[in-house]
Design a protein around this motif. Structure first.
Motif, short mmCIF file in Angstrom:
data_model
loop_
_atom_site.label_atom_id
_atom_site.label_comp_id
_atom_site.label_asym_id
_atom_site.label_seq_id
_atom_site.Cartn_x
_atom_site.Cartn_y
_atom_site.Cartn_z
N ARG A 160 80.75 -36.15 65.07
CA ARG A 160 82.15 -36.62 64.47
C ARG A 160 81.83 -37.39 63.27
NH1 ARG A 160 82.93 -41.87 66.14
NH2 ARG A 160 81.92 -42.43 67.80
N VAL A 161 83.01 -37.53 62.56
CA VAL A 161 82.80 -38.26 61.28
C VAL A 161 83.63 -39.52 61.20
CG1 VAL A 161 83.25 -38.25 58.61
CG2 VAL A 161 82.33 -36.37 59.81
N GLU A 162 82.80 -40.74 60.82
CA GLU A 162 83.84 -42.11 60.85
C GLU A 162 83.61 -42.48 59.23
OE1 GLU A 162 81.92 -45.03 62.98
OE2 GLU A 162 82.47 -44.17 64.93
N ASP A 163 84.85 -43.08 58.71
CA ASP A 163 85.11 -43.61 57.50
C ASP A 163 84.05 -44.91 57.61
OD1 ASP A 163 86.27 -43.93 54.90
OD2 ASP A 163 86.44 -45.85 55.86
N ALA A 164 83.22 -45.30 56.66
CA ALA A 164 82.41 -46.33 56.66
C ALA A 164 83.10 -47.62 56.66
CB ALA A 164 81.24 -46.22 55.53
N GLU A 165 84.06 -47.59 55.86
CA GLU A 165 84.75 -49.08 55.51
C GLU A 165 85.76 -49.43 56.66
OE1 GLU A 165 86.80 -49.46 52.01
OE2 GLU A 165 85.27 -48.62 50.86
#
Length: 174
Positions: A160-165
């Motif tokens: 899955r993908v997470e926003d780094a900020e």
């Protein structure tokens, strides 16, 4: 490290390969070109008009250990062998010989951590494995970031993908 020192390391790698009968080209420029703009690659082998120029990331030259620089130079020098412009079976065979005889860890790709240098690129996304928790930093959008469901972690887990900020999962954004 100085240009003269790095050129000497390349001469050493060429001599090592020839000692074990790896047919590196006779047409390699004697000076390593330092690339100050390279951010995602550590070395490059450029062929023009039958001659080869080996490029090295200036960041690697400035921050990397001698072993890391030798490893990247060896990787690129092997690309000067006939039939080795890619990372096919012949190139892999030569890389394995260099690895087993000289203790290199030549592979198709390397990363900052393995070469012992700092990665200053801004991370925008993390691809996270649901099974092992591995967090893979990504600096820009790519097929992996846009469609993590099409890929698996090396452990076999779903990604899955997470926003780094924000740390929030990117659902339906892409």
């Amino acid at each position: 490290m100085t240009q003269k020192y790095i050129d000497g390391l390349m001469a050493l790698v060429i001599a090592q390969a020839r000692t074990i009968k790896i047919p590196v080209s006779q047409e390699i420029a004697p000076h390593v070109r330092l690339n100050r703009r390279a951010r995602t690659r550590f070395g490059c082998c450029i062929r023009r008009e039958g001659r080869y120029t080996i490029e090295l990331s200036a960041q690697l030259a400035e921050q990397g250990s001698e072993d890391a620089i030798l490893q990247v130079l060896a990787h690129e020098v092997l690309h000067t062998c006939y039939g080795c412009s890619n990372h096919g079976a012949r190139w892999k065979g030569y890389a394995q010989r260099m690895n087993s005889i000289y203790g290199y860890r030549i592979r198709r790709t390397d990363n900052y951590e393995e070469l012992g240098i700092e990665d200053h690129r801004p991370v925008r996304y993390y691809v996270v494995c649901a099974k092992c928790g591995r967090r893979i930093p990504r600096m820009k959008r790519s097929p992996l970031v846009d469609h993590p469901e099409r890929y698996r972690c090396t452990c076999g887990g779903a990604l899955r993908v997470e926003d780094a900020e924000s740390g929030q999962e990117e659902i339906g954004k892409m």
